[in-house]
Write a protein that holds these residues in place. Structure first.
Motif, PDB file in Angstrom:
ATOM      1  N   ALA A 157      91.687 -21.806 -14.140  1.00 32.24           N
ATOM      2  CA  ALA A 157      91.426 -21.163 -12.855  1.00 32.24           C
ATOM      3  C   ALA A 157      90.136 -20.345 -12.919  1.00 32.24           C
ATOM      4  O   ALA A 157      89.348 -20.324 -11.976  1.00 32.24           O
ATOM      5  N   GLN A 158      89.914 -19.689 -14.062  1.00 28.46           N
ATOM      6  CA  GLN A 158      88.665 -18.919 -14.206  1.00 28.46           C
ATOM      7  C   GLN A 158      87.451 -19.849 -14.161  1.00 28.46           C
ATOM      8  O   GLN A 158      86.392 -19.471 -13.665  1.00 28.46           O
ATOM      9  N   GLN A 159      87.626 -21.073 -14.674  1.00 30.07           N
ATOM     10  CA  GLN A 159      86.525 -22.041 -14.585  1.00 30.07           C
ATOM     11  C   GLN A 159      86.170 -22.305 -13.122  1.00 30.07           C
ATOM     12  O   GLN A 159      85.010 -22.466 -12.775  1.00 30.07           O
ATOM     13  N   GLN A 160      87.198 -22.344 -12.280  1.00 30.19           N
ATOM     14  CA  GLN A 160      86.926 -22.581 -10.860  1.00 30.19           C
ATOM     15  C   GLN A 160      86.163 -21.419 -10.236  1.00 30.19           C
ATOM     16  O   GLN A 160      85.330 -21.621  -9.362  1.00 30.19           O
ATOM     17  N   LEU A 161      86.465 -20.201 -10.691  1.00 29.31           N
ATOM     18  CA  LEU A 161      85.703 -19.047 -10.193  1.00 29.31           C
ATOM     19  C   LEU A 161      84.241 -19.189 -10.574  1.00 29.31           C
ATOM     20  O   LEU A 161      83.339 -18.896  -9.801  1.00 29.31           O
ATOM     21  N   TYR A 215      82.465  -9.203  -5.575  1.00 28.25           N
ATOM     22  CA  TYR A 215      83.787  -9.795  -5.335  1.00 28.25           C
ATOM     23  C   TYR A 215      84.894  -8.990  -6.018  1.00 28.25           C
ATOM     24  O   TYR A 215      85.973  -8.808  -5.452  1.00 28.25           O
ATOM     25  N   PHE A 245      88.047  -7.384  -4.045  1.00 25.98           N
ATOM     26  CA  PHE A 245      89.439  -7.642  -4.434  1.00 25.98           C
ATOM     27  C   PHE A 245      90.164  -6.337  -4.699  1.00 25.98           C
ATOM     28  O   PHE A 245      91.304  -6.149  -4.321  1.00 25.98           O
ATOM     29  N   LEU A 263      95.843  -9.165  -4.647  1.00 26.72           N
ATOM     30  CA  LEU A 263      94.412  -9.416  -4.820  1.00 26.72           C
ATOM     31  C   LEU A 263      93.800  -8.478  -5.846  1.00 26.72           C
ATOM     32  O   LEU A 263      92.912  -8.863  -6.599  1.00 26.72           O
ATOM     33  N   ARG A 321      93.391  -9.668  -9.176  1.00 27.96           N
ATOM     34  CA  ARG A 321      92.415 -10.736  -9.409  1.00 27.96           C
ATOM     35  C   ARG A 321      91.055 -10.175  -9.807  1.00 27.96           C
ATOM     36  O   ARG A 321      90.233 -10.886 -10.345  1.00 27.96           O
ATOM     37  N   ASP A 329      90.211 -10.777 -13.309  1.00 28.64           N
ATOM     38  CA  ASP A 329      89.788 -12.147 -13.608  1.00 28.64           C
ATOM     39  C   ASP A 329      88.315 -12.346 -13.283  1.00 28.64           C
ATOM     40  O   ASP A 329      87.567 -12.966 -14.029  1.00 28.64           O
ATOM     41  N   VAL A 330      87.909 -11.781 -12.136  1.00 31.17           N
ATOM     42  CA  VAL A 330      86.516 -11.922 -11.733  1.00 31.17           C
ATOM     43  C   VAL A 330      85.608 -11.294 -12.788  1.00 31.17           C
ATOM     44  O   VAL A 330      84.593 -11.854 -13.184  1.00 31.17           O
TER      45      VAL A 330
END
Lengths: 88, 605
Positions: free
Chosen positions: B100-104, B136, B140, B148, B151, B154-155
């Motif tokens: 999921a972090q790759q998608q960010l 971002y 969040f 949120l 998250r 993660d960002v």
């Protein structure tokens, strides 16, 4: 444009892993895909956009797709929501 | 020997003066902790990570963008490898986070914003990355749902991975400053400053903040120079630049030229000799030349500051802030942790009074697990004694620890931010019930513990004649009293100029408090930042205050001031100051008086 209402059914809501799966699925199609929550619209290919929706379990979202394979995309994404993203 | 001047007559602006070295940048901020430091800067962003904020030339933009694209590829691989390893050790559930972090990392919005910053705004790649991800993460974190907020971490993780891929080295955080350095940041949270290694931090300089802020308090506690409220300048400085921080005048020099550097090296030497001279006053009492004694107590944040208190000749601890126990920790402190800290301070002070103030924090500042509703006006919200009374279980833990430690020294207990008599009575009721519990457990509690309150809300001053029978002492907290009287948020740069402890309205409230307490024979101390300024200290003495609590580092200079004047001179100062109409007039008058009475400690502008 095809529109459908989907519901976040999995317990943890639209968090990191479900959003990851949505992005991965959306990138398989050429059409534009959006999810809307109460006026807030997210591009289905944008992880940040999806997370920003902040959709917990039970949220209803409007799914929209426009493009050549829009019908296939809508089906695939609806299935993801219905299968709770294979998320326990 | 000139080491003090008014904090008010400053121009808060950024200007580049004509200098020998065109790279030298001179900035003006608010001096909050005295001293001069010369050293290398270490620059941290809003989140406490060190960053390189720099711009590139237009011809470099394509190369910079390519560099970022390559780094994204490497970061993607790094996250993939982490995900694989995590899946193998902990299962796909946890490993999936990295996918999921790759998608960010690959998010098209993030990417196009970074491209825009590099190609149109000429940001270096690192700068673009930290801007976009910080934006971002902040969005969040501000979101109302905890969903949120979580998250944001993660960002930041993705950002750190990408920055490491760009620079090839791990980024530094405030907790691990590698060498002696001057910390430069937008702002510092109490948790960050509490985590500082005093051996490594030579000085502090922040874009935000004001005279009563936490950075100021911690810097004075650590006895390192600090300048805050400088305004935006982080884009003009990089980690590794040489910086001079002048904590007397609030000046900052980035990349100083030769003559400036020489001047400050000399000043550093001169300052040391002043301190030697002042330290000779250590064992002498703070008495006016006509024999009136003024008690000089120290404000303490961390238990290990007691050594500095004793070294500076403090008569006791007038304000022991207990918040450090809660800051920088994820868990609420245990009774034993409280007890150890209080016992150490009480023992170290060897029978001198130690005024322990119970928790004085907003709910948001506490690293507690339970979610807390965000407040629109935290300073008017659930904080301090209100928070303690709302959480009696938590409050009891602290009170139990204080009472258990009390027999180790001369213990006074003080409740902060008391607004109504009901609050004070509730707090005292809880104190009594805890004492009964301890007694039934066979734990001995000294019978002479004095119980009092902070006067920092105007309502408490107006009602003080009703409080007075039920309290043993008061301590006037001028920082909050100023904030609540003048309706000004002291951490808000836009209104910081209104925040003046010498405002006549604040002085009248102090005077009123002093009159009521002295009529009833109760002791009154002033423990705000105000006491750190020699001119204001003399004013307070003139107003009848006989006990001041201040940063231990300023005790010698205040003692010097008091020993240089007569009570009559102080009273004349107070008489006149109380008849002036504006803070500006009061400040100018007091500075003029100080220059006449104790010229050797006044620094000319």
């Amino acid at each position: 444009m095809i529109t459908r209402v989907v519901t976040v059914q999995n317990a943890e809501g639209l968090h990191m892993r479900p959003a990851d799966k949505l992005v991965r699925t959306a990138t398989n199609y050429q059409c534009q895909i959006e999810l809307e929550r109460a006026g807030q619209v997210a591009d289905c290919r944008s992880m940040i956009g999806l997370l920003t929706l902040g959709a917990p379990q039970g949220t209803q979202l409007t799914l929209r797709a426009q493009g050549p394979d829009a019908d296939l995309a809508i089906e695939a994404i609806t299935r993801l929501f219905d299968s709770q993203f294979d998320d326990p | 020997m000139r080491i003090w001047r008014s904090k008010r007559s400053r121009v808060y602006s950024i200007h580049n003066l004509m200098t020998l070295d065109p790279r030298m940048l001179e900035l003006q901020g608010i001096a909050v902790s005295p001293g001069v430091a010369i050293g290398k800067a270490i620059v941290f962003d809003r989140e406490g990570y060190s960053i390189a904020r720099c711009l590139i030339s237009r011809s470099e933009t394509q190369r910079e963008w390519d560099r970022l694209v390559e780094a994204v590829g490497r970061a993607h691989q790094a996250l993939g490898a982490k995900g694989k390893a995590t899946t193998e050790s902990w299962g796909a559930d946890l490993g999936g986070i990295f996918s999921a972090q790759q998608q960010l990392l690959l998010d098209p919005h993030v990417r196009s914003e970074m491209e825009h910053l590099i190609k149109d705004n000429l940001y270096a790649a690192e700068y673009a990355v930290s801007e976009v991800f910080a934006k971002y993460a902040a969005a969040f974190r501000k979101a109302s749902s905890s969903f949120l907020a979580e998250r944001a971490a993660d960002v930041r993780d993705v950002e750190q991975t990408l920055l490491e891929a760009l620079t090839g080295k791990p980024t530094q955080t405030l907790k691990e400053i590698p060498h002696e350095a001057i910390v430069v940041s937008h702002d510092l949270t109490p948790g960050e400053t509490a985590a500082f290694d005093p051996e490594k931090v030579l000085a502090i300089c922040t874009e935000a903040g004001g005279p009563g802020g936490h950075t100021a308090i911690v810097a004075r506690g650590m006895e390192i120079p600090a300048v805050v409220g400088v305004g935006n300048f982080l884009h003009n400085i990089r980690s590794g630049d040489e910086v001079i921080i002048d904590g007397h005048l609030g000046r900052i020099f980035v990349s100083p030229d030769g003559p400036t550097r020489q001047r400050y090296l000399q000043r550093q030497i001169a300052r040391e000799s002043i301190f030697t001279e002042l330290s000779e006053l250590r064992d002498l009492p703070a008495v006016t030349s006509d024999g009136v004694h003024v008690e000089l107590m120290a404000n303490v944040e961390f238990p290990n500051e007691t050594q500095a208190c004793l070294a500076r000749g403090a008569d006791g601890v007038g304000l022991y802030r207990t918040e450090f126990l809660y800051l920088g920790h994820d868990k609420e402190p245990t009774e034993e942790e409280h007890f150890q800290a209080y016992q150490q301070v009480l023992r170290d002070m060897q029978g001198r009074p130690v005024v322990i103030r119970t928790l004085d924090l907003g709910a948001d500042k506490m690293g507690m697990s339970r979610p807390i509703e965000p407040e629109n006006n935290p300073f008017l919200g659930l904080r301090s004694i209100r928070l303690s009374l709302r959480n009696p279980a938590l409050f009891r833990v602290q009170v139990r620890a204080i009472l258990r430690a009390a027999s180790s020294g001369n213990c006074w207990i003080m409740f902060p931010m008391v607004t109504t008599l009901d609050e004070y009575r509730s707090a005292k009721f809880l104190l009594r019930s805890v004492a009964d519990d301890l007694a039934s457990e066979g734990i001995r509690i000294p019978s002479n513990i004095r119980v009092g309150m902070m006067v920092e809300v105007p309502a408490a001053v107006l009602m003080l004649d009703r409080f007075i029978e039920e309290i043993d002492f008061v301590s006037i907290g001028t920082n909050d009293l100023t904030q609540y009287t003048l309706a000004v948020d002291r951490s808000n740069d836009s209104v910081a100029d209104l925040y003046q402890a010498c405002d006549p309205a604040v002085l009248r409230l102090i005077k009123q408090t002093q009159e009521i307490t002295s009529k009833h024979g109760k002791s009154t101390s002033v423990c705000g930042e105000m006491s750190n300024n020699p001119a204001y200290a003399l004013l307070l003495v003139g107003m009848g205050i006989r006990s001041l609590s201040l940063a231990s580092s300023t005790i010698p200079v205040i003692k010097k001031a008091i020993r240089s004047v007569t009570l009559g001179q102080c009273e004349a100062m107070a008489w006149r100051a109380l008849r002036l109409g504006t803070a500006r007039e009061v400040d100018a008058f007091l500075m003029h008086q100080l220059a006449g009475l104790v010229p050797e400690i006044v620094l000319q502008a």
